[in-house]
Scaffold this active site. Sequence first.
Site, PDB file in Angstrom:
ATOM      1  CB  SER A 284      -4.992   0.564  14.467  1.00 32.26           C
ATOM      2  OG  SER A 284      -5.939   1.769  14.864  1.00 32.26           O
TER       3      SER A 284
ATOM      4  N   GLY B  95       1.776   4.506   3.808  1.00 30.65           N
ATOM      5  CA  GLY B  95       2.906   3.820   3.015  1.00 30.65           C
ATOM      6  C   GLY B  95       3.904   4.790   2.014  1.00 30.65           C
TER       7      GLY B  95
ATOM      8  CE1 TYR C  87      -8.350  -0.567  10.248  1.00 31.82           C
ATOM      9  CE2 TYR C  87      -8.816   0.503  12.380  1.00 31.82           C
ATOM     10  CZ  TYR C  87      -8.007   0.106  11.229  1.00 31.82           C
ATOM     11  OH  TYR C  87      -6.690   0.734  11.197  1.00 31.82           O
TER      12      TYR C  87
ATOM     13  N   GLY D 160       0.738  -0.988   0.103  1.00 36.97           N
ATOM     14  CA  GLY D 160      -0.042   0.017  -0.082  1.00 36.97           C
ATOM     15  C   GLY D 160       0.916   1.384  -0.051  1.00 36.97           C
ATOM     16  CB  ALA D 161       4.242   1.897  -1.111  1.00 38.61           C
ATOM     17  CG  ASN D 162      -1.094   3.448  -4.084  1.00 38.23           C
ATOM     18  OD1 ASN D 162      -1.190   2.078  -3.356  1.00 38.23           O
ATOM     19  ND2 ASN D 162      -2.392   4.094  -4.130  1.00 38.23           N
ATOM     20  CB  SER D 163      -2.200   6.815  -1.139  1.00 36.47           C
ATOM     21  OG  SER D 163      -2.913   5.410  -0.675  1.00 36.47           O
ATOM     22  N   GLY D 164      -1.176   7.708   1.467  1.00 32.80           N
ATOM     23  CA  GLY D 164      -1.136   7.788   2.718  1.00 32.80           C
ATOM     24  C   GLY D 164       0.240   7.332   3.545  1.00 32.80           C
TER      25      GLY D 164
END
Length: 294
Positions: free
Chosen positions: A138, A14, A166, A8-12
Amino acid sequence: MKTIIITGANSGLGFECAKNILLENPGYFIVMACRSIEKAEKSKSELIKMTKNENIAVMELNLSSLNSVRKFAENFKQAGYPPLFGIVCNAGISNSNVGVTEDGFDIVFGTNHLGHFLLTVLLLPLVEENGRITVVSSDMHNPPNGLTYRGAEELAHPASKINDIYSQSKLCNLYFTYELAGRLSEMGRKITVNAFNPGLLTDTNFHVNSTRSFSEDFMKKVADRIGYLSESGKALADMVTKPYYGENTGKYNDRGEEIPSSELSYNAENAKKLWESSVNYTKLQKNETLDGLL
């Protein structure tokens, strides 16, 4: 040169983690493991422009598909990248996602826990000694109103929507972290496995829908849990690269500070049973991972 895989390195978070590593550590090669190649390639270009560092590649990974995870592991083995030093299990989805994976598991449990479990265990034979596994959990593994663990089978195949899925999945992240750390230590393997809490990041797209639905009373209760993307991204990058974090395993890091996680998260029997169930769900074979791990 050493490789670090970030899911998930494309946003946020990451993206911020990758950015900080590329800015401060020219000796690392980043593999962006993302579901959307198109989005990842765009983010890769942004990272290169921002950091002036081209030590980065994109690979397709859909954590909600066990077949995709296996395909990623095989493709990575054949890619010829520098030795694997670290895996950052960062990607995740929120309560707003409903339905099942292509393998028939609850989509949140399957993505947040099961996909990362399989990915990590398949790649462990490639991880260098003194390498690092970092699992993004989290503080919502211990929500303000408390949590009762439901067990792997109910989470994997719920009879109806689980409202706290979650939180349950983030608790599973900790069970996985502590169980894997213990097993590797018993085997004498010098690979650290630690968990990271970024805080409630209201400045990302992850909680956009969720924070709008949170009540004012709830937001007051979690005021001390609010995190900031720039700070948490830097703290996560440090966990992966700084020498200090290579000295400890089986720990919970809250935005740069090592603290205890919830009492429930240290239930060793829960962790062991989740591990055993995860092995069965993913159909893992002993010859697919480190000898003696399963």
